[in-house]
Design an enzyme around this catalytic site. Structure first.
Site, PDB file in Angstrom:
ATOM      1  CE  LYS A   7     -13.539  22.853   2.129  1.00 21.48           C
ATOM      2  NZ  LYS A   7     -13.904  24.060   2.898  1.00 21.48           N
ATOM      3  CE  LYS A  39     -14.191  20.340   5.316  1.00 14.49           C
ATOM      4  NZ  LYS A  39     -14.399  21.771   5.531  1.00 14.49           N
TER       5      LYS A  39
END
Ligand code: PB1
Length: 336
Positions: free
Chosen positions: A200, A253
């Protein structure tokens, strides 16, 4: 007879496979409706849906409205939901996040009751619940890693006890997957899976989400725990550590700017791989559509196909309902 021009042309003509009908036959990437995970914002501060201005078509929903929205999405072919909570109180420790009567816990129980077969995934983090907006406990201007782990574990256990089949830690603290796995197993929740937000990035593209969830950090930023967008190799280390600690699925992400990472993670680990097409990606397409600059439906589908082609098995997307409908239509032979 066309003269020989070297190579394989004119005997080989790739356009032969792009003719109507044949193009569809040889298509390599075919998303299914169930590939799309639908994020829902469940909001304890409102009795009616509150549209998110920066995310056209997305609203913060009270529990019963979330149940209705999930029912409509299931009709479209969506099978899995990712729940984010907007609590009616915040404090330094984010204690509302593990409350038995917390907004996510209540929403999970109602959704489980209404739709026993739906897959309920809960986001595990502190940022939506803390008065300072960081994903962990703070001391001065530092975000404390190890003391945060116990709170994340408590939150994950409370979600699982409410009925979530998968918990998804999005905090990016070191060691959180192992801490959550240990806590779930100690509570007899060994069947609950962990979807780790393993790679992330500290992305600009989370802006609209932070508006939606009131979760912007009160000071500083998240670069002290979210990854540097410049780093690809580091993502493989993150995934390897989370898998070793017990992650059952892994997430990259954001998605569109990180398809190389999606590809490398899937190729390297072969695990169920999820890509999160974040709020900024969604908002950009919606904004350009509203200005008449782009065909929004086609763009959403093209983005989803690209993310799946890169290796993601599942895509978290705010456009899950329309994409699921499109996938079903294509599956019935509608022209792409
Ligand atoms: O769609 C999005 O932008 C998702 C944002 C994401 C939710 N997991 C995080 C972004 C952020 O850092 O604010 C929330 C972090 N727990």
């Amino acid at each position: 007879m066309a003269e020989e021009r070297g190579g394989l042309f004119p005997r080989v003509r790739l356009r032969r496979l792009r003719r109507p009908g044949i193009r569809d036959l040889v298509r390599e990437t075919r998303p299914a409706a169930s590939d799309f995970i639908y994020p829902l914002f469940v909001d304890a501060t409102t009795d009616t849906p509150r549209p998110v201005e920066s995310m056209p078509g997305v609203s913060r929903l009270p529990v019963e409205a979330a149940v209705r929205e999930a029912g409509a999405a299931l009709e479209d072919g969506v099978r899995a939901f990712l729940l984010f909570g907007v609590p009616d109180r915040k404090d330094e420790r984010g204690s509302a996040s593990w409350a038995e009567d917390g907004i996510v816990q209540r929403a999970v129980r109602r959704l489980r009751e209404e739709f026993p077969d739906a897959v309920l995934i809960t986001d595990v983090c502190l940022c939506e619940y803390t008065s300072h907006g960081h994903c962990g406990l703070i001391e001065g201007d530092r975000v404390l890693n190890d003391p945060t782990l116990e709170l994340l574990a408590r939150q994950a256990v409370s979600h699982a006890q409410a009925g979530a089949q998968i918990v998804a830690p999005s905090d990016m603290m070191d060691g959180r997957v192992g801490a959550i796995r240990g806590a779930l197993d100690r509570e007899g929740l060994e069947d609950v899976a962990i979807l780790s937000y393993a790679a992330k990035y500290a992305s600009t593209f989370y802006g609209p989400f932070r508006d939606a969830a009131d979760s912007s950090p009160g000071f500083g930023d998240r670069r002290g725990y979210q990854m540097d967008p410049a780093n690809g190799d580091e993502a493989l280390r993150e995934v390897a550590l989370d898998v070793a600690e017990g992650a059952d699925l892994v997430m990259i992400k954001p998605a569109l700017g990180y398809l190389d990472v999606v590809y490398r993670v899937k190729e390297t680990f072969g695990l169920p791989t999820v890509a999160y097409s974040v709020s900024g990606e969604y908002a950009m397409i919606r904004a350009a559509t509203e200005r008449g600059w782009i065909d929004g439906s086609a763009a959403m589908w093209e983005a989803a196909v690209a993310i799946r082609r890169a290796g993601a098995d599942l895509v978290v997307t705010y456009a899950a309902r329309e994409l699921a409908r499109r996938a079903r239509a294509e599956g019935r032979g509608a022209p792409a």
